[in-house]
Design a protein around this motif. Structure first.
Motif, PDB file in Angstrom:
ATOM      1  N   GLY A  77       0.626  -1.340   0.038  1.00 55.17           N
ATOM      2  CA  GLY A  77       0.236   0.026  -0.174  1.00 55.17           C
ATOM      3  C   GLY A  77       0.773   1.344   0.096  1.00 55.17           C
ATOM      4  O   GLY A  77       0.436   2.384  -0.297  1.00 55.17           O
ATOM      5  N   SER A  78       2.119   1.269   0.353  1.00 54.44           N
ATOM      6  CA  SER A  78       2.764   2.381   0.342  1.00 54.44           C
ATOM      7  C   SER A  78       3.746   2.914  -0.832  1.00 54.44           C
ATOM      8  O   SER A  78       4.278   3.747  -0.990  1.00 54.44           O
ATOM      9  N   GLN A  79       3.301   1.645  -1.951  1.00 53.81           N
ATOM     10  CA  GLN A  79       4.090   1.921  -3.234  1.00 53.81           C
ATOM     11  C   GLN A  79       3.249   3.097  -4.100  1.00 53.81           C
ATOM     12  O   GLN A  79       1.988   2.817  -3.997  1.00 53.81           O
ATOM     13  N   PRO A  80       4.166   4.297  -4.512  1.00 54.40           N
ATOM     14  CA  PRO A  80       3.275   5.099  -5.557  1.00 54.40           C
ATOM     15  C   PRO A  80       2.881   4.304  -6.809  1.00 54.40           C
ATOM     16  O   PRO A  80       3.162   3.220  -7.102  1.00 54.40           O
ATOM     17  N   ILE A  81       1.892   4.935  -7.360  1.00 55.82           N
ATOM     18  CA  ILE A  81       1.417   4.262  -8.902  1.00 55.82           C
ATOM     19  C   ILE A  81       2.528   4.193  -9.931  1.00 55.82           C
ATOM     20  O   ILE A  81       3.430   5.397  -9.858  1.00 55.82           O
ATOM     21  N   HIS A  82       2.886   3.109 -10.459  1.00 55.57           N
ATOM     22  CA  HIS A  82       3.765   2.985 -11.260  1.00 55.57           C
ATOM     23  C   HIS A  82       2.996   3.359 -12.820  1.00 55.57           C
ATOM     24  O   HIS A  82       2.204   2.636 -13.473  1.00 55.57           O
ATOM     25  N   PRO A  83       3.436   4.457 -13.576  1.00 48.31           N
ATOM     26  CA  PRO A  83       2.717   4.920 -14.904  1.00 48.31           C
ATOM     27  C   PRO A  83       2.721   3.681 -15.690  1.00 48.31           C
ATOM     28  O   PRO A  83       1.909   3.675 -16.584  1.00 48.31           O
ATOM     29  N   ALA A  91      -3.304   4.573  -4.025  1.00 44.71           N
ATOM     30  CA  ALA A  91      -3.555   5.950  -4.348  1.00 44.71           C
ATOM     31  C   ALA A  91      -3.423   6.972  -3.370  1.00 44.71           C
ATOM     32  O   ALA A  91      -2.937   8.085  -3.760  1.00 44.71           O
ATOM     33  N   ARG A  92      -3.725   6.787  -2.232  1.00 39.09           N
ATOM     34  CA  ARG A  92      -3.239   7.619  -1.071  1.00 39.09           C
ATOM     35  C   ARG A  92      -1.968   7.886  -1.023  1.00 39.09           C
ATOM     36  O   ARG A  92      -1.518   9.139  -0.682  1.00 39.09           O
ATOM     37  N   SER A  93      -1.058   6.962  -1.170  1.00 42.27           N
ATOM     38  CA  SER A  93       0.288   7.118  -1.079  1.00 42.27           C
ATOM     39  C   SER A  93       0.905   7.933  -2.275  1.00 42.27           C
ATOM     40  O   SER A  93       1.686   8.754  -1.966  1.00 42.27           O
ATOM     41  N   HIS A  94       0.274   7.591  -3.284  1.00 39.71           N
ATOM     42  CA  HIS A  94       0.853   8.469  -4.593  1.00 39.71           C
ATOM     43  C   HIS A  94       0.632  10.118  -4.098  1.00 39.71           C
ATOM     44  O   HIS A  94       1.178  10.801  -4.572  1.00 39.71           O
ATOM     45  N   LEU A  95      -0.614  10.314  -3.703  1.00 34.36           N
ATOM     46  CA  LEU A  95      -0.981  11.627  -3.522  1.00 34.36           C
ATOM     47  C   LEU A  95      -0.009  12.429  -2.721  1.00 34.36           C
ATOM     48  O   LEU A  95       0.319  13.489  -2.770  1.00 34.36           O
ATOM     49  N   LYS A  96       0.299  11.671  -1.414  1.00 34.51           N
ATOM     50  CA  LYS A  96       1.135  12.099  -0.554  1.00 34.51           C
ATOM     51  C   LYS A  96       2.632  12.013  -1.067  1.00 34.51           C
ATOM     52  O   LYS A  96       3.321  13.240  -0.682  1.00 34.51           O
TER      53      LYS A  96
END
Length: 271
Positions: free
Chosen positions: A143-149, A192-197
């Protein structure tokens, strides 16, 4: 191609010795991509002069990128430039607002030097996302991984998760937050939340939105002065519809949606 740019024959030989192992790393990275399990890859905490694989040190692995892929005039530079130009509209895929100026290591080369020139680990990015984003932080959970494009685009663009809240201030202000669909698994919601942060997107989107709020205010004063709140609302929701067809989770889509649904803004809040 990177090795072809190395002038030291002895170093060339040592790089050639580890090609098979780096190719195996590439395959493993791709497997992790299908299950979003990059967080399970152990980070490398060795010193820069220590041997990591074969007879190649950590600093020499990182140099494959900095000297022989990004290095001007090197054969590998053509790959660097091709990756740099891959982002549609030159927009950073992490934030959607910055102009691409560099390549970001999704898993930072300081902690994952064996992946320093892996193309699927290199993402065209803006300076803010590359320098002020996730940095060298290493995810310790899914869950702590940002989104990978490259690997996550279909999942995270399949439904809206980025939303906007309107504050009844003078002038109106907004903030952005992640609210993933209830049916998504817990770790996916958290990503999703981790990416925003990780990329400080609330603050950055709010800056962009401030200018758009001024534009909307002027449009309403000039062209909607005699309109009803419902007509102003419909105009904003029409703008949201147009934006959503282009970008499911753009800050503009979230902004127009929130403003269009705000009775206060459409009545008096825009003034």
């Amino acid at each position: 191609m990177c090795i072809a740019g190395v002038g030291d024959v002895e170093l060339q030989n040592r790089y050639n010795e580890i090609l098979a192992e780096l190719t195996q790393d590439a395959g493993a990275y791709d497997v992790h991509g299908t299950s979003a399990s990059w967080w399970t890859i152990p980070p490398n905490n060795q010193r820069k002069d220590e041997i990591v694989v074969g007879r190649v040190s950590k600093s020499e692995l990182k140099a494959l990128y900095s000297n022989y892929l990004a290095g001007q005039g090197k054969p590998g530079r053509s790959i660097y430039d091709k990756l740099l130009g891959a982002a549609p509209g030159e927009r950073c895929p992490y934030c959607g607002i910055g102009r691409v100026t560099t390549l970001d290591h999704y898993l930072p080369k300081a902690k994952f030097p064996r992946l320093s020139i892996l193309v699927t680990n290199l993402v065209p990015a803006c300076r803010d996302c590359n320098m002020g984003g996730k940095g060298v932080a290493v995810a310790t959970t899914e869950g702590s991984q940002p989104i990978h494009p490259y690997y996550d685009a279909n999942r995270f663009n399949s439904a809206q998760w980025l939303f906007c809240a309107v504050q009844a201030t003078k002038p109106a202000t907004v903030s952005f937050y992640a609210e993933p669909p209830a049916v998504w698994p817990g770790p996916v919601k958290e990503r999703a939340r981790s990416h925003l942060k990780a990329f400080d997107l609330n603050a950055r989107f709010s800056v962009e939105a401030a200018e758009e709020l001024s534009n909307i205010r002027q449009i309403f004063i000039d062209y909607f002065s005699g309109a009803s709140p419902a007509e102003r609302s419909q105009h904003l929701l029409n703008m949201e519809g147009s934006e959503s067809r282009l970008h499911t989770n753009s800050w503009k889509r979230a902004l127009y949606q929130a403003l269009g649904r705000s009775q206060w803004f459409c009545d008096v809040g825009y003034l």
